[in-house]
Design a protein around this motif. Structure first.
Motif, mmCIF file in Angstrom:
data_model
loop_
_atom_site.group_PDB
_atom_site.id
_atom_site.type_symbol
_atom_site.label_atom_id
_atom_site.label_comp_id
_atom_site.label_asym_id
_atom_site.label_seq_id
_atom_site.Cartn_x
_atom_site.Cartn_y
_atom_site.Cartn_z
ATOM 1 N N LEU A 157 0.814 -1.201 0.202
ATOM 2 C CA LEU A 157 -0.026 0.083 0.118
ATOM 3 C C LEU A 157 0.824 1.336 -0.107
ATOM 4 O O LEU A 157 0.584 2.109 -0.770
ATOM 5 C CB LEU A 157 -1.031 -0.007 1.190
ATOM 6 C CG LEU A 157 -1.753 1.228 1.301
ATOM 7 C CD1 LEU A 157 -2.827 1.353 0.270
ATOM 8 C CD2 LEU A 157 -2.581 1.261 2.674
ATOM 9 N N ALA A 158 1.742 1.255 0.930
ATOM 10 C CA ALA A 158 2.563 2.278 0.965
ATOM 11 C C ALA A 158 3.483 2.784 -0.355
ATOM 12 O O ALA A 158 3.696 3.682 -0.977
ATOM 13 C CB ALA A 158 3.764 2.339 1.993
ATOM 14 N N ALA A 159 3.956 1.534 -1.043
ATOM 15 C CA ALA A 159 4.817 1.654 -2.117
ATOM 16 C C ALA A 159 3.572 2.106 -3.571
ATOM 17 O O ALA A 159 4.071 3.090 -4.181
ATOM 18 C CB ALA A 159 5.271 0.327 -2.611
ATOM 19 N N GLU A 181 -5.786 11.969 2.169
ATOM 20 C CA GLU A 181 -6.679 11.558 0.994
ATOM 21 C C GLU A 181 -6.611 10.012 0.660
ATOM 22 O O GLU A 181 -7.533 9.401 0.377
ATOM 23 C CB GLU A 181 -6.560 12.393 -0.173
ATOM 24 C CG GLU A 181 -6.911 13.829 0.154
ATOM 25 C CD GLU A 181 -6.583 14.847 -1.288
ATOM 26 O OE1 GLU A 181 -5.815 14.100 -1.816
ATOM 27 O OE2 GLU A 181 -7.050 16.023 -1.018
ATOM 28 N N VAL A 182 -5.260 9.403 0.874
ATOM 29 C CA VAL A 182 -5.287 7.921 0.304
ATOM 30 C C VAL A 182 -5.940 7.176 1.456
ATOM 31 O O VAL A 182 -6.563 6.262 1.275
ATOM 32 C CB VAL A 182 -3.693 7.685 0.300
ATOM 33 C CG1 VAL A 182 -3.584 6.305 -0.018
ATOM 34 C CG2 VAL A 182 -3.227 8.614 -1.120
ATOM 35 N N ILE A 183 -5.600 7.624 2.678
ATOM 36 C CA ILE A 183 -6.079 6.777 3.931
ATOM 37 C C ILE A 183 -7.774 6.981 3.810
ATOM 38 O O ILE A 183 -8.398 5.799 4.219
ATOM 39 C CB ILE A 183 -5.800 7.434 5.326
ATOM 40 C CG1 ILE A 183 -4.088 7.453 5.303
ATOM 41 C CG2 ILE A 183 -6.440 7.011 6.420
ATOM 42 C CD1 ILE A 183 -3.677 8.159 6.603
ATOM 43 N N GLN A 234 -6.610 2.446 5.964
ATOM 44 C CA GLN A 234 -5.343 1.851 6.345
ATOM 45 C C GLN A 234 -4.324 3.133 6.899
ATOM 46 O O GLN A 234 -3.480 3.501 6.043
ATOM 47 C CB GLN A 234 -4.436 0.849 5.601
ATOM 48 C CG GLN A 234 -5.395 -0.179 5.327
ATOM 49 C CD GLN A 234 -4.637 -1.475 4.685
ATOM 50 O OE1 GLN A 234 -3.431 -1.668 4.987
ATOM 51 N NE2 GLN A 234 -5.075 -1.945 3.576
ATOM 52 N N PRO A 235 -4.624 3.650 7.813
ATOM 53 C CA PRO A 235 -3.849 4.963 8.351
ATOM 54 C C PRO A 235 -2.169 4.662 8.780
ATOM 55 O O PRO A 235 -1.550 5.423 8.386
ATOM 56 C CB PRO A 235 -4.516 5.449 9.563
ATOM 57 C CG PRO A 235 -5.309 4.181 10.173
ATOM 58 C CD PRO A 235 -5.455 3.650 9.029
ATOM 59 N N LEU A 236 -1.925 3.365 9.505
ATOM 60 C CA LEU A 236 -0.681 3.469 9.746
ATOM 61 C C LEU A 236 0.361 3.431 8.719
ATOM 62 O O LEU A 236 1.358 4.039 8.941
ATOM 63 C CB LEU A 236 -0.509 1.971 10.657
ATOM 64 C CG LEU A 236 1.034 1.949 11.292
ATOM 65 C CD1 LEU A 236 1.217 2.832 12.276
ATOM 66 C CD2 LEU A 236 0.956 0.313 11.946
#
Length: 219
Positions: free
Chosen positions: A6-8, A176-178, A183-185
């Protein structure tokens, strides 16, 4: 989707926010430095009214939270007929805020210059303003480099506060992505990592500039 994926996947969006964060910080630093120099000169001048205005400005900007200042400028000024776009309001607030801190750094550097340099410049026929511009000012700016660098690093992090007025900088981009992934973390961790990289890079650049501008040591 696991947190790393998700982060990537969200990295391009975060990088767009990062670019805006850097632009915000640089614009605010340039305007803030101009404000800081003017206020510093007012603060060391002989005109009592100007000194009082400079002290009042620094006291207000340093004595109130930056978040409150953002709200006053963005939400409060329309009440007196002054409406600003979020970006303009954010840059203005950050510039005014950092300008107060920079003015104190510059004022301290200016007042720390030896009195003999002023007297030597006067003996050469230079006026007060010529002495300040050509002799005292450049040296004071050189001395104030560490404080200026620290202010820029703090400014990078302070830009996160303009997210409250819908400016899509780094933190707002992550939020905005969260809102769509829940998935905030991983997003907040990625956001924190980017801020850390920016701050660390600026710290390294600051050290190089300090070494380059350092006065030669006496042997």
């Amino acid at each position: 989707m696991n947190p790393f994926e998700l982060a990537a996947q969200s990295l391009p969006v975060l990088l767009q926010g990062t670019v805006l964060t850097i632009k915000f910080a640089l614009m605010s630093m340039v305007f803030g430095l101009a404000i800081g120099i003017i206020v510093a000169v007012m603060g060391i001048g002989k005109v009592r009214v100007f000194r009082a205005i400079a002290r009042a400005y620094v006291s207000i900007m340093r004595g109130t939270p930056l978040l409150v200042q953002i709200f006053v400028i963005y939400y409060g000024l329309p009440g007196v007929g002054i409406s600003l776009e979020p970006t303009a309001a954010g840059v203005l607030t950050l510039s005014l805020n950092v300008g107060a801190y920079l003015s104190e750094s510059m004022r301290g550097a200016l007042e720390g210059m030896p009195r003999g340099q002023w007297l030597a410049a006067y003996s050469l026929g230079l006026s007060y303003w010529q002495t300040l511009r050509y002799i005292i000012g450049p040296q004071a700016l050189r001395i104030a480099v560490p404080s200026l660098g620290n202010s820029l690093i703090s400014l990078i992090k302070d830009t996160s506060l303009v997210s409250v007025i819908t400016v899509t900088e780094l933190l707002r981009s992550a939020q905005e992505v969260i809102a769509s992934t829940y998935q905030p973390l991983p997003l907040y961790l990625a956001c924190a990592a980017i801020y850390w990289v920016l701050s660390t890079g600026l710290s390294a650049l600051q050290r190089r500039i300090e070494k380059r501008l350092a006065l030669p040591s006496r042997t």
